[in-house]
Every structure is written in structure tokens, then in C-alpha cells.
Design an enzyme around this catalytic site. Sequence first.
Site, PDB file in Angstrom:
ATOM      1  N   LEU A  45       0.805  -1.224   0.000  1.00 52.95           N
ATOM      2  CA  LEU A  45       0.000   0.000   0.000  1.00 52.95           C
ATOM      3  C   LEU A  45       0.840   1.276   0.000  1.00 52.95           C
ATOM      4  O   LEU A  45       0.403   2.313  -0.485  1.00 52.95           O
ATOM      5  CB  LEU A  45      -0.932   0.014   1.221  1.00 52.95           C
ATOM      6  CG  LEU A  45      -2.009  -1.071   1.251  1.00 52.95           C
ATOM      7  CD1 LEU A  45      -2.695  -1.108   2.600  1.00 52.95           C
ATOM      8  CD2 LEU A  45      -3.029  -0.831   0.140  1.00 52.95           C
ATOM      9  N   GLY A  46       2.007   1.178   0.577  1.00 53.62           N
ATOM     10  CA  GLY A  46       2.825   2.385   0.619  1.00 53.62           C
ATOM     11  C   GLY A  46       3.900   2.256   1.676  1.00 53.62           C
ATOM     12  O   GLY A  46       3.933   1.299   2.453  1.00 53.62           O
ATOM     13  N   LYS A  47       4.751   3.273   1.668  1.00 51.23           N
ATOM     14  CA  LYS A  47       5.912   3.216   2.551  1.00 51.23           C
ATOM     15  C   LYS A  47       6.011   4.542   3.278  1.00 51.23           C
ATOM     16  O   LYS A  47       5.848   5.606   2.666  1.00 51.23           O
ATOM     17  CB  LYS A  47       7.144   3.021   1.662  1.00 51.23           C
ATOM     18  CG  LYS A  47       8.408   2.668   2.353  1.00 51.23           C
ATOM     19  CD  LYS A  47       9.415   2.271   1.275  1.00 51.23           C
ATOM     20  CE  LYS A  47      10.755   1.944   1.847  1.00 51.23           C
ATOM     21  NZ  LYS A  47      11.556   3.064   2.259  1.00 51.23           N
ATOM     22  N   PHE A  50       9.212   4.857   8.514  1.00 52.13           N
ATOM     23  CA  PHE A  50       9.769   3.656   9.129  1.00 52.13           C
ATOM     24  C   PHE A  50       8.890   2.415   8.968  1.00 52.13           C
ATOM     25  O   PHE A  50       9.205   1.357   9.478  1.00 52.13           O
ATOM     26  CB  PHE A  50      10.131   3.920  10.598  1.00 52.13           C
ATOM     27  CG  PHE A  50       8.960   3.937  11.553  1.00 52.13           C
ATOM     28  CD1 PHE A  50       8.954   3.066  12.646  1.00 52.13           C
ATOM     29  CD2 PHE A  50       7.905   4.803  11.388  1.00 52.13           C
ATOM     30  CE1 PHE A  50       7.893   3.082  13.531  1.00 52.13           C
ATOM     31  CE2 PHE A  50       6.855   4.822  12.266  1.00 52.13           C
ATOM     32  CZ  PHE A  50       6.839   3.954  13.352  1.00 52.13           C
ATOM     33  N   LYS A  68       0.632  -2.158   9.005  1.00 52.79           N
ATOM     34  CA  LYS A  68       1.867  -1.375   8.995  1.00 52.79           C
ATOM     35  C   LYS A  68       2.937  -2.325   9.495  1.00 52.79           C
ATOM     36  O   LYS A  68       2.828  -2.862  10.605  1.00 52.79           O
ATOM     37  CB  LYS A  68       1.725  -0.220   9.983  1.00 52.79           C
ATOM     38  CG  LYS A  68       1.547   1.119   9.308  1.00 52.79           C
ATOM     39  CD  LYS A  68       1.280   2.200  10.288  1.00 52.79           C
ATOM     40  CE  LYS A  68       2.453   3.144  10.402  1.00 52.79           C
ATOM     41  NZ  LYS A  68       2.063   4.436  10.980  1.00 52.79           N
ATOM     42  N   ASP A 162       0.909  15.980  13.354  1.00 53.84           N
ATOM     43  CA  ASP A 162       1.406  15.724  11.998  1.00 53.84           C
ATOM     44  C   ASP A 162       0.237  15.652  11.011  1.00 53.84           C
ATOM     45  O   ASP A 162       0.197  14.798  10.126  1.00 53.84           O
ATOM     46  CB  ASP A 162       2.214  14.417  11.968  1.00 53.84           C
ATOM     47  CG  ASP A 162       3.133  14.335  10.747  1.00 53.84           C
ATOM     48  OD1 ASP A 162       3.371  15.386  10.108  1.00 53.84           O
ATOM     49  OD2 ASP A 162       3.606  13.224  10.436  1.00 53.84           O
TER      50      ASP A 162
HETATM   51  N1  LIG Z   1      -5.019   2.433   6.976  1.00 54.52           N
HETATM   52  C1  LIG Z   1      -4.401   2.455   5.798  1.00 54.52           C
HETATM   53  N2  LIG Z   1      -5.025   2.031   4.695  1.00 54.52           N
HETATM   54  C2  LIG Z   1      -4.408   2.050   3.493  1.00 54.52           C
HETATM   55  N3  LIG Z   1      -3.154   2.482   3.308  1.00 54.52           N
HETATM   56  C3  LIG Z   1      -2.467   2.914   4.375  1.00 54.52           C
HETATM   57  C4  LIG Z   1      -3.047   2.934   5.666  1.00 54.52           C
HETATM   58  N4  LIG Z   1      -2.127   3.419   6.521  1.00 54.52           N
HETATM   59  C5  LIG Z   1      -1.038   3.685   5.801  1.00 54.52           C
HETATM   60  N5  LIG Z   1      -1.216   3.389   4.514  1.00 54.52           N
HETATM   61  C6  LIG Z   1      -0.241   3.504   3.405  1.00 54.52           C
HETATM   62  O1  LIG Z   1       1.044   3.215   3.898  1.00 54.52           O
HETATM   63  C7  LIG Z   1       1.914   4.316   3.772  1.00 54.52           C
HETATM   64  C8  LIG Z   1       2.798   4.397   4.993  1.00 54.52           C
HETATM   65  O2  LIG Z   1       2.016   4.573   6.161  1.00 54.52           O
HETATM   66  P1  LIG Z   1       2.361   5.637   7.265  1.00 54.52           P
HETATM   67  O3  LIG Z   1       2.439   6.975   6.619  1.00 54.52           O
HETATM   68  O4  LIG Z   1       1.418   5.533   8.382  1.00 54.52           O
HETATM   69  O5  LIG Z   1       3.776   5.108   7.668  1.00 54.52           O
HETATM   70  P2  LIG Z   1       4.801   5.852   8.550  1.00 54.52           P
HETATM   71  O6  LIG Z   1       6.112   5.158   8.389  1.00 54.52           O
HETATM   72  O7  LIG Z   1       4.254   5.958   9.899  1.00 54.52           O
HETATM   73  O8  LIG Z   1       4.840   7.259   7.828  1.00 54.52           O
HETATM   74  P3  LIG Z   1       5.481   8.642   8.281  1.00 54.52           P
HETATM   75  O9  LIG Z   1       6.823   8.688   7.604  1.00 54.52           O
HETATM   76  O10 LIG Z   1       4.523   9.657   7.718  1.00 54.52           O
HETATM   77  O11 LIG Z   1       5.549   8.626   9.758  1.00 54.52           O
HETATM   78  C9  LIG Z   1       1.006   5.503   3.600  1.00 54.52           C
HETATM   79  O12 LIG Z   1       1.601   6.510   2.865  1.00 54.52           O
HETATM   80  C10 LIG Z   1      -0.184   4.895   2.872  1.00 54.52           C
HETATM   81  O13 LIG Z   1       0.105   4.850   1.498  1.00 54.52           O
END
Ligand SMILES: Nc1ncnc2c1ncn2[C@@H]1O[C@H](COP(=O)(O)OP(=O)(O)OP(=O)(O)O)[C@@H](O)[C@H]1O
Length: 662
Positions: A45-47, A50, A68, A162
Site C-alpha cells: 500500500l505504501g511506505k 519507518f 503497517k 502531523d
Molecule cells: N489504513 C491504511 N489504509 C491504506 N493504506 C495505508 C493505511 N495506513 C497507511 N497506509 C499507506 O502506507 C503508507 C505508509 O504509512 P504511514 O504513513 O502511516 O507510515 P509511517 O512510516 O508511519 O509514515 P510517516 O513517515 O509519515 O511517519 C502511507 O503513505 C499509505 O500509502
Amino acid sequence: MSQKPQSSRSKDNLTQDNAQVIVEEKVVKFNGDVCIKKYLRGKFLGKGGFAKCYELTYLETKRLSAAKVIAKTSLTKSRAKQKLMSEIKIHRSLHHNNIVGFEHFFEDAENVYILLELCHNQSLNELLRRRKRLHELEAQCYVNQICAAVKYLHSHRVIHRDLKLGNLFLNDKMEVKIGDFGLATKLEFDGERKRTICGTPNYIAPEVLEGKQGHSYEVDIWSLGVIIYTLIIGKPPFETSDVKTTYKRIRMNAYTFPENVPISDAARDLITKILNNDPAKRPTVDEILNHEFINHGGTIPRLLPASTLACPPSSTYIRQFLPQSQNQNSKSTIGQQNLASTAPIKNNELLSGRDKKIATDRLSSQPIQGSKTPVTVAKDGSNRNYKDQLEAEVWVKKWVDYSSKYGLGYYLSNEVTGVFFNDSTKIVLDPNGYHFDYYERRNSDRQDIGKECTLTEYPKELQKKVTLLQHFRSYLEGSEKPKPNEVPVNEDGILPERKVKDVVYVKKWMRTRHAIMFRLSNKVVQVNFQDHTEIMLSSETKVVTYVNKKGERSTYPLSSAMESANLEMVKRLKYTKDILTHMLNANSNTGKPQSNVDLGSNIGMNTQSQSSRPKTNVIGGGGLDQNSKGQMSASNKFSPTDRVNSKPYQTAQGFNQGGIDE
Ligand SMILES: Nc1ncnc2c1ncn2[C@@H]1O[C@H](COP(=O)(O)OP(=O)(O)OP(=O)(O)O)[C@@H](O)[C@H]1O
């Protein structure tokens, strides 16, 4: 029986993003029994900074979640561990419809897994990337939901810290969900100030940068202001190419509203109030919810249709939510429904929007000078934005091909009537029936040069074309009698004001046996097929709109439309591409249209030989004839064989086109 998360292990290494991976969660029940819960890791779904995020299906129930996945190797520093624990602790305590649901978490030897409510429609960041900027109505709808969640957070002493488009997710119902609580903090007591410098550069509040007095809830409010600005204007207010300059701008409160982007006074006022460098002077969430931008005379849709993921809401849709004071039809049932229509909008509500009554009754809501019953433009001009944005959405509603004698007549969704004459000049009549523009092509640079005219003041040599325009107009409007060149004054003898300022007109057109294609001056290409399907390609919004045989409308990003599962649409898209290519070739080869083109096989339609020019379709002769010099000569009959085409084709004709030798 309640379960306690314990260790688990994955059968594969999570770095292989495309491999089929089963993730196992070891659960120790209270009676000591151990069971293994199995999940299938799905789509990536994405990155984030961390974490990597995947779809995860719990195999027993087939329930889908977003997981996650945080590699334990990234958690060696105690700060990172603390941050993760704080994120989990805060997030799992929150329960609100506009906050991403926290399901549970577990770990295996390599990773920590946080299972979250799955938001299928990505974040507002991706949405804005596709759409460039949103209609204010959409911004209002999203901000309303975000405020509800922020109000909930603040009432639980949680500051998100944030808030940004990338942390605002959309689920499949188009509900906004605040996610990523990695920087969130919970205050121990009212009045506590936090000192950690954190946030994302474009959204960070000035007091966080200053760091002297500490910060509190107001940092979320600041971010809300940045979010509203970004949604409407299309880029963050303090954005620069380097972070230091961005911080400098934030400290100096140096931002402006670009002149070329329409924004209502209400939106501007709210943003200005929020982006106040003194946190104490910013409005609270409740004050934002009560601000006229959110709590205005109209209603805000509770949810937006899914089609807005790819393209702006239709004018018909927007019209439902206009404040009564801005709606010319306020006495009509539409106006009354507006106030009641706070119910969720079904995703397909937009589908037939194009066939519904067009939005020009409100588009044309300029006050008429001296009129006894002035139509309503809010004094503060707050409907400017709606109007400007509505004007962008224009398409050909009806057309009639009379190119065997004079040209193509058409009627647009904004009630503009136009004629594309055989000599490539164009005439475009304002809905008020009085102002018109006349375009001639300048040979040196092949640009259309427009001349503003009115029915009482225009060059004499245009007289015949003006008469023809009136004929086309009556014909397209279906009036029995052609309208004479009457001047539409009101009862006080006052001339009407021009209604449409940013004129959109047909720049080129082409007709094959299967389709008619219009290239509009706003860079939209519209193709109407014989089988009642339609394609609209917008190079500005990078979106394809497809209207199927039932009149249902769907939208696709241009970049991926050819890969769509909608094969009916893909075929027609390919056909459109072929027509466009053909046109380009025709232009570059000879400067003239090519004949005998049959692209029908590409869309599975019958192919027959055809002539290069349409069959003569004039009955009764007369009318206005084009002589060998391309001049028009007047006569008193106007009777093209083709009936007015609001959708269907009546006659199979050859290849016919206008103005393609540009
Ligand atoms: N509940 C969700 N449903 C679908 N996709 C999600 C969800 N949560 C996160 N994602 C996808 O995963 C990616 C990474 O999630 P997230 O931003 O929470 O990670 P992070 O490492 O905590 O990011 P950040 O660097 O902003 O702290 C997001 O950009 C999104 O594309």
C-alpha cells in the site's frame, strides 16, 4: 475467548514485496493453549518513514486490514521503540469514525505488525496529485470531517502534530480518516505545553519552530489551515524548494493567495484567521466548524461521490449544495432539497449527471443591472469560486451537422450556442442571446483571434453569419420559429449582462461514420459514438470520462485508462486515439482532411465503404449557400437533414470535419 497477542513468525522474508507471504501470529490463550492465526500478505500500500504498509487478509474470516509492518532492525534505538509504543498506545485508545480504526498489533521475529482499518482510496495527497486542486465544496466536505476528528482528539487531550494530506486517508465510502499517530502526544493536564520539535515542514506551526513557549492544540489548527489552503489552491502556502526557506516563510507568515486561482471570501477569511502566528488568536475547532466557510447557508455533502477521486464533481451535483441565497432557483424544489440533502451521497449519484438539467441557471447568476428582481450573487462574492469552477465543465450537449452548406451548429452545457462555419470561422453566442464572439484564424500563427460583438453592434460583413447563428440556435433549441435578431432587453429596457466570460467553443471537429469528435478550446476532446457512448478526454485534469450506453458516467485517470477492465471504454479510447492520430497525419501530410477513413473495425462496428464528403443533406435547397469564394449568401430556408443530435446518430455519413488543418 479473549486473546493476548504473542509472538508470531512469517514464512517468508518481507523484503520480497511481490511474493505470496503468509504471516503467522502466535496467540497464547489464557488457558495456555497456543493457536496460530494466519494472514495472507497482499498488495503493497505504501511506505512511510519507518513502516511499509500492506493489505493483510485474515485467512479464517477473509477480513481485510491494512498492516503497517515495522522491521525490528529499525527499532534498535530506544527512541524509535518509544515512539512506536507511544503511537500504538495513543492510537488504540481512539475510536472515532474519522480516525483510522486501530484493530490490533503483534510481532514475529522480524517485524512488528499494526493492523489498521483499510482505507482503499489512498490519502488526500494522492487525490490532490491527481486532481491538482479541489472544488471548495469538496474541501468543505473533507474539512468538516477532519474537524470532527480533531475535535474528538483535542477533547481527549491528544494532539496529532502531523496533520497533513498524506495522513488523511479515504476509505471506500469516501470517509476521511486521520491516520499515523507517530508524532501524536497526549497531554497529562490542561495547559501543559509540549516542547519536542516535530511535524512536517510545510505544515509545521511557527511556535514549534520558535520552540520558546512550547506548543499545544493550536499546532493542529495551524495544520488545518495549511490543509484547507492546499486543497483549494493546489499547493501548500509556505512551500519552497528548500526547508530552511519554508521555515523562514512560516516564521514571517509570508504567504499569498495566487490571483489565478479562484477562492471564495469565506475560505480566504477562514485560512487567514487560522494562519495567525499567534496561536492564541487562532480559532478553535468549534469556531472553525461555525465559520461560514463550513457552516454556510447551503449544506455540505456528508460524503463525496467516488468519481471525485478522478475528476471534479459535476455542476449538477454542486448545485444541490449551494446556499439558498446563491441559488437562483431558491424557490424551486431543488433549492428546498438542498437543505435536506445531508444524507450520504450514493456513489452513482453523479453518473447520470450529464443528462440532467444543466447548471447554467446558476452559472448565469450575475446581477442584471436595474432589474427589479436581481438574481443573486452574494454581496461578498462568495459564489465566485463556484461559478468559476463550474465554467470549467463544459461539453457539447447537442449538435447539428449542416456542413454540406454552412457548418456545424452546436449547443453547449453552459447554454452557449456556437457555429463552426465551413470557412473555419466561428461564432459563439452567450446564453443571454445578445453578446457573441466571432473568431477568425490568423494565418501567421494559426491562432483564433476573437472579436467581441453584440447583436446591436457587429461588423456588417457578419450579418449573414449572425442570421445563420440565429437559425442554428432556434433549430438546436427546438423552437418552431427561428428567432429574429431581437435584442433581449428587460422590461426597463436594460440590456443584459454577459453571462459566460471564459468562453469555451468548438475549435475543431471531425465526423466519421461511427463518431463525431469535438476538440474544445479548453483542451477537452469529446467523442460521441453512434451507439450513444461518449468519451471525454481532458488534458488539463488528466482524466478520461466515459459515458456508457445507459448514460452512466465513470472517470479514470488518463495515465491508466488504457489498462482499465472496462473493455468497452478501452476500445473507444483506442478509436479516439486513432482518430486523433489520423487527424495529425492528415494535417502534416497535406493540410487537408483525408477521405475514406474507416476506423470502425477497432470498435467492433460495421465497416462499409464511404464517401469522403457527406451525402448531400439539404432538403428543399435555399438556406444560405456558400459560394466558390466561401462567402455566404442569404436565403430564407434552413433545413438540415440531420435532426438535432443530443446523443444518437441518425445517418451514417462519410468522413466530415472542420478546422483540422491547424
Ligand atoms: N489504513 C491504511 N489504509 C491504506 N493504506 C495505508 C493505511 N495506513 C497507511 N497506509 C499507506 O502506507 C503508507 C505508509 O504509512 P504511514 O504513513 O502511516 O507510515 P509511517 O512510516 O508511519 O509514515 P510517516 O513517515 O509519515 O511517519 C502511507 O503513505 C499509505 O500509502
